[in-house]
Design a protein around this motif. Structure first.
Motif, PDB file in Angstrom:
ATOM      1  N   SER A   1     -16.542  -7.783   2.783  1.00 31.59           N
ATOM      2  CA  SER A   1     -17.006  -7.890   1.384  1.00 31.59           C
ATOM      3  C   SER A   1     -16.749  -6.603   0.613  1.00 31.59           C
ATOM      4  CB  SER A   1     -18.491  -8.247   1.330  1.00 31.59           C
ATOM      5  OG  SER A   1     -18.720  -9.507   1.909  1.00 31.59           O
ATOM      6  N   ILE A   2     -15.566  -6.048   0.813  1.00 29.65           N
ATOM      7  CA  ILE A   2     -15.204  -4.796   0.135  1.00 29.65           C
ATOM      8  C   ILE A   2     -14.660  -5.124  -1.251  1.00 29.65           C
ATOM      9  CG2 ILE A   2     -13.653  -2.799   0.210  1.00 29.65           C
ATOM     10  CD1 ILE A   2     -13.707  -3.212   3.318  1.00 29.65           C
ATOM     11  N   GLN A   3     -15.118  -4.371  -2.232  1.00 33.21           N
ATOM     12  CA  GLN A   3     -14.598  -4.504  -3.588  1.00 33.21           C
ATOM     13  C   GLN A   3     -13.716  -3.298  -3.880  1.00 33.21           C
ATOM     14  OE1 GLN A   3     -17.020  -4.018  -7.343  1.00 33.21           O
ATOM     15  NE2 GLN A   3     -16.637  -6.223  -7.496  1.00 33.21           N
ATOM     16  N   GLY A   4     -12.405  -3.510  -3.889  1.00 37.49           N
ATOM     17  CA  GLY A   4     -11.488  -2.392  -4.105  1.00 37.49           C
ATOM     18  C   GLY A   4     -11.222  -1.626  -2.830  1.00 37.49           C
ATOM     19  N   LYS A   5     -11.247  -0.296  -2.923  1.00 40.39           N
ATOM     20  CA  LYS A   5     -10.814   0.556  -1.815  1.00 40.39           C
ATOM     21  C   LYS A   5     -11.912   1.509  -1.351  1.00 40.39           C
ATOM     22  CE  LYS A   5      -7.316   0.696  -0.289  1.00 40.39           C
ATOM     23  NZ  LYS A   5      -6.089   1.419  -0.615  1.00 40.39           N
ATOM     24  N   ILE A   6     -11.825   1.901  -0.077  1.00 36.77           N
ATOM     25  CA  ILE A   6     -12.689   2.916   0.523  1.00 36.77           C
ATOM     26  C   ILE A   6     -11.893   4.204   0.620  1.00 36.77           C
ATOM     27  CG2 ILE A   6     -14.018   3.571   2.566  1.00 36.77           C
ATOM     28  CD1 ILE A   6     -14.264   0.556   3.180  1.00 36.77           C
ATOM     29  N   VAL A   7     -12.508   5.314   0.180  1.00 43.11           N
ATOM     30  CA  VAL A   7     -11.786   6.584   0.051  1.00 43.11           C
ATOM     31  C   VAL A   7     -12.456   7.661   0.907  1.00 43.11           C
ATOM     32  CG1 VAL A   7     -11.251   8.456  -1.569  1.00 43.11           C
ATOM     33  CG2 VAL A   7     -10.842   6.083  -2.211  1.00 43.11           C
ATOM     34  N   LEU A   8     -11.624   8.545   1.455  1.00 43.21           N
ATOM     35  CA  LEU A   8     -12.078   9.748   2.149  1.00 43.21           C
ATOM     36  C   LEU A   8     -11.756  10.965   1.297  1.00 43.21           C
ATOM     37  CD1 LEU A   8     -10.604   8.955   5.702  1.00 43.21           C
ATOM     38  CD2 LEU A   8     -12.966   8.582   4.937  1.00 43.21           C
ATOM     39  N   THR A   9     -12.721  11.864   1.123  1.00 40.71           N
ATOM     40  CA  THR A   9     -12.504  13.066   0.339  1.00 40.71           C
ATOM     41  C   THR A   9     -12.493  14.289   1.243  1.00 40.71           C
ATOM     42  OG1 THR A   9     -14.879  13.253  -0.130  1.00 40.71           O
ATOM     43  CG2 THR A   9     -13.510  12.106  -1.756  1.00 40.71           C
TER      44      THR A   9
ATOM     45  N   ALA B   1      -9.413  10.972  -6.093  1.00 41.10           N
ATOM     46  CA  ALA B   1     -10.031   9.898  -5.314  1.00 41.10           C
ATOM     47  C   ALA B   1      -9.505   8.537  -5.756  1.00 41.10           C
ATOM     48  CB  ALA B   1     -11.549   9.955  -5.446  1.00 41.10           C
ATOM     49  N   GLN B   2      -9.457   8.306  -7.063  1.00 38.84           N
ATOM     50  CA  GLN B   2      -8.953   7.023  -7.550  1.00 38.84           C
ATOM     51  C   GLN B   2      -7.471   6.834  -7.228  1.00 38.84           C
ATOM     52  OE1 GLN B   2      -9.724   5.661 -11.554  1.00 38.84           O
ATOM     53  NE2 GLN B   2     -11.224   4.336 -10.570  1.00 38.84           N
ATOM     54  N   VAL B   3      -6.703   7.886  -7.384  1.00 39.00           N
ATOM     55  CA  VAL B   3      -5.269   7.784  -7.095  1.00 39.00           C
ATOM     56  C   VAL B   3      -5.035   7.537  -5.605  1.00 39.00           C
ATOM     57  CG1 VAL B   3      -3.097   9.063  -7.078  1.00 39.00           C
ATOM     58  CG2 VAL B   3      -4.543   9.112  -9.102  1.00 39.00           C
ATOM     59  N   ALA B   4      -5.836   8.176  -4.754  1.00 37.63           N
ATOM     60  CA  ALA B   4      -5.683   7.968  -3.310  1.00 37.63           C
ATOM     61  C   ALA B   4      -5.949   6.526  -2.926  1.00 37.63           C
ATOM     62  CB  ALA B   4      -6.623   8.892  -2.545  1.00 37.63           C
TER      63      ALA B   4
ATOM     64  N   ALA C   1      -7.863  10.650   0.697  1.00 37.24           N
ATOM     65  CA  ALA C   1      -7.070   9.631   1.393  1.00 37.24           C
ATOM     66  C   ALA C   1      -7.839   8.324   1.299  1.00 37.24           C
ATOM     67  CB  ALA C   1      -6.857  10.023   2.854  1.00 37.24           C
ATOM     68  N   SER C   2      -7.168   7.205   1.566  1.00 35.66           N
ATOM     69  CA  SER C   2      -7.897   5.941   1.522  1.00 35.66           C
ATOM     70  C   SER C   2      -7.619   5.111   2.758  1.00 35.66           C
ATOM     71  CB  SER C   2      -7.555   5.143   0.255  1.00 35.66           C
ATOM     72  OG  SER C   2      -6.237   4.640   0.291  1.00 35.66           O
ATOM     73  N   LEU C   3      -8.529   4.168   3.013  1.00 40.11           N
ATOM     74  CA  LEU C   3      -8.406   3.270   4.152  1.00 40.11           C
ATOM     75  C   LEU C   3      -7.587   2.044   3.771  1.00 40.11           C
ATOM     76  CD1 LEU C   3     -10.869   5.026   5.012  1.00 40.11           C
ATOM     77  CD2 LEU C   3     -11.811   2.974   6.094  1.00 40.11           C
ATOM     78  N   ASN C   4      -6.805   1.571   4.730  1.00 37.19           N
ATOM     79  CA  ASN C   4      -6.060   0.331   4.599  1.00 37.19           C
ATOM     80  C   ASN C   4      -6.178  -0.446   5.907  1.00 37.19           C
ATOM     81  OD1 ASN C   4      -4.568   0.483   1.915  1.00 37.19           O
ATOM     82  ND2 ASN C   4      -4.027   2.457   2.830  1.00 37.19           N
ATOM     83  N   PRO C   5      -5.985  -1.766   5.876  1.00 35.70           N
ATOM     84  CA  PRO C   5      -6.112  -2.542   7.116  1.00 35.70           C
ATOM     85  C   PRO C   5      -5.307  -2.006   8.294  1.00 35.70           C
ATOM     86  CG  PRO C   5      -6.072  -4.028   5.249  1.00 35.70           C
ATOM     87  CD  PRO C   5      -5.819  -2.646   4.699  1.00 35.70           C
ATOM     88  N   PRO C   6      -4.047  -1.527   8.102  1.00 33.47           N
ATOM     89  CA  PRO C   6      -3.338  -1.005   9.275  1.00 33.47           C
ATOM     90  C   PRO C   6      -4.047   0.164   9.952  1.00 33.47           C
ATOM     91  CG  PRO C   6      -1.789  -1.441   7.506  1.00 33.47           C
ATOM     92  CD  PRO C   6      -3.163  -1.581   6.915  1.00 33.47           C
ATOM     93  N   ASP C   7      -4.864   0.922   9.217  1.00 35.33           N
ATOM     94  CA  ASP C   7      -5.628   2.011   9.839  1.00 35.33           C
ATOM     95  C   ASP C   7      -6.594   1.442  10.881  1.00 35.33           C
ATOM     96  OD1 ASP C   7      -4.379   3.257   7.714  1.00 35.33           O
ATOM     97  OD2 ASP C   7      -6.214   3.965   6.754  1.00 35.33           O
TER      98      ASP C   7
ATOM     99  N   VAL D   1      -2.453   9.113   0.401  1.00 32.82           N
ATOM    100  CA  VAL D   1      -2.992  10.426   0.052  1.00 32.82           C
ATOM    101  C   VAL D   1      -2.771  10.744  -1.419  1.00 32.82           C
ATOM    102  CG1 VAL D   1      -2.660  11.405   2.358  1.00 32.82           C
ATOM    103  CG2 VAL D   1      -0.846  11.642   0.657  1.00 32.82           C
ATOM    104  N   SER D   2      -3.661  11.585  -1.936  1.00 30.11           N
ATOM    105  CA  SER D   2      -3.453  12.264  -3.212  1.00 30.11           C
ATOM    106  C   SER D   2      -3.823  13.716  -2.988  1.00 30.11           C
ATOM    107  CB  SER D   2      -4.326  11.645  -4.306  1.00 30.11           C
ATOM    108  OG  SER D   2      -4.086  12.259  -5.550  1.00 30.11           O
ATOM    109  N   GLY D   3      -2.996  14.625  -3.512  1.00 30.09           N
ATOM    110  CA  GLY D   3      -3.259  16.038  -3.265  1.00 30.09           C
ATOM    111  C   GLY D   3      -2.341  16.922  -4.074  1.00 30.09           C
ATOM    112  N   THR D   4      -2.146  18.138  -3.590  1.00 33.82           N
ATOM    113  CA  THR D   4      -1.280  19.095  -4.281  1.00 33.82           C
ATOM    114  C   THR D   4      -0.223  19.622  -3.323  1.00 33.82           C
ATOM    115  OG1 THR D   4      -2.879  20.857  -3.811  1.00 33.82           O
ATOM    116  CG2 THR D   4      -2.986  19.831  -5.982  1.00 33.82           C
ATOM    117  N   VAL D   5       0.936  19.919  -3.875  1.00 33.39           N
ATOM    118  CA  VAL D   5       2.043  20.434  -3.071  1.00 33.39           C
ATOM    119  C   VAL D   5       1.728  21.848  -2.612  1.00 33.39           C
ATOM    120  CG1 VAL D   5       4.465  21.096  -3.082  1.00 33.39           C
ATOM    121  CG2 VAL D   5       3.743  18.986  -4.233  1.00 33.39           C
TER     122      VAL D   5
END
Length: 340
Positions: free
Chosen positions: A328-336, A133-136, A41-47, A75-79
């Motif tokens: 000073s974030i470059q791109g996205k922060i991800v949770l695995t 991770a990248q897709v998330a 999953a990844s972080l976004n400002p609304p979080d 999110v990125s995952g499997t059904v």
């Protein structure tokens, strides 16, 4: 008794320390839904805003949720399972989504968890060539950039203005992206280049090498030089930062140009824009599976990539939020998710 999963939940609003990694009921799926086992999953400002209780909003606009709640949208995952009326997805499929946004803006969309229920209409197959991770890191930022620059994709009322946001043609045009190193900004840059624009990226010096990799035509380090002092006659400025004095970007634009504001709150230059013949517009990103599938093809063939700032295990979501608050974030922060 319902099955349990691990999730990061809020029992009260506050700082990163209120993010509790604990057992929670595993979601069940309703008609039209898919159960996704989350890999990342990844972080976004609304979080961050929701965790904090949207304290920047007037009191009457703040959420009044029922705790505990699970925040997160990407999110990125499997059904894991599909409802009987769902077609196009099957158990084992690799998928990604921006979940229930902005519908669950004020109560949490459930992404910081081992499992999440997702409407099939908000889901897309994950590009095979890109890891979870990248897709998330992509959904909210990529859909924001897509709906600003390529296609809005919905007719829902615009909370920021009485008229519908309209993307403008980009081929051969000069596009300035302010905040080009951020989660939305670096994807705006890539989509504008894909569309054939000349792109001027405005960001801090640490982003210059990345911007060169992404093919920008000009880089401006805003700590050394103000974009509005050196750029003139641009066709479009997209400000992915917001804050004070967004009106300064009107000086950059030619008559008939456009200023797109990802966060328009506080913009006070509408009269000046009308005098200059400049269109000022914004929109709120909305979940959209078909758009995500279309944009996902660009992720899959390498035309666009989601840059990752950092990665943390789900149980350390509080640390990820601390990193986000440092800026000073470059791109996205991800949770695995270790159990995936």
């Amino acid at each position: 008794m319902s099955e349990l999963m691990k999730a990061v939940r809020l029992h009260a609003f506050g700082g990163p320390e209120v993010l509790m990694y604990e057992d929670a009921p595993k979601p069940t799926i309703a008609s039209g839904e898919v159960l996704v086992r989350v890999h990342a999953a990844s972080l976004n400002p609304p979080d961050l805003y929701l965790r904090d209780g949207y304290r920047a909003l007037p009191p009457e606009w703040r959420p009044d949720p029922v705790f505990p709640l699970i925040i997160g949208t990407d999110v990125s995952g499997t059904v894991e399972a599909v409802a009987d009326d769902v077609t196009g997805f099957a158990p084992g499929d690799a998928v990604f989504s921006m979940v229930r946004f902005p519908a669950d803006l004020m109560k949490g969309s459930g992404a910081y968890a081992e499992f999440v229920a997702v409407a099939a209409s908000e889901l897309a197959h994950k590009p095979v060539a890109v890891d979870h991770a990248q897709v998330a890191g992509a959904p909210m930022s990529l859909l924001t950039a897509w709906q600003f620059l390529i296609e809005v994709g919905h007719d829902a009322p615009n909370p920021f203005q009485p008229y519908r946001h309209q993307p403008v043609p980009l081929a051969g045009k000069t596009v300035v992206v302010n905040g080009a190193g951020g989660g939305v900004g670096h994807l705006l840059v890539q989509l504008a280049k894909w569309q054939g624009a000349r792109v001027i990226a405005v960001a801090s010096a640490k982003n210059e090498a990345l911007m060169q990799q992404l093919g920008v035509d000009q880089f401006i380090d805003y700590t050394r030089q103000a974009a509005d002092e050196v750029v003139r006659d641009a066709d479009l400025v997209v400000d992915a930062v917001g804050g004070a004095n967004m009106e300064r970007f009107l000086r950059i634009l030619k008559p008939g140009g456009a200023l797109f504001l990802v966060n328009p709150l506080g913009f006070a230059g509408h009269e000046q824009a009308r005098e200059q013949g400049i269109t000022v517009s914004s929109t709120q990103v909305r979940s959209n599976g078909p758009q995500l599938a279309e944009a996902g093809r660009l992720l899959g063939d390498g035309t666009v990539r989601a840059v990752l700032d950092s990665s943390y295990p789900l149980e350390e979501a509080w640390r990820a939020h601390e990193r986000a608050m440092q800026g000073s974030i470059q791109g996205k922060i991800v949770l695995t998710v270790r159990s995936a």
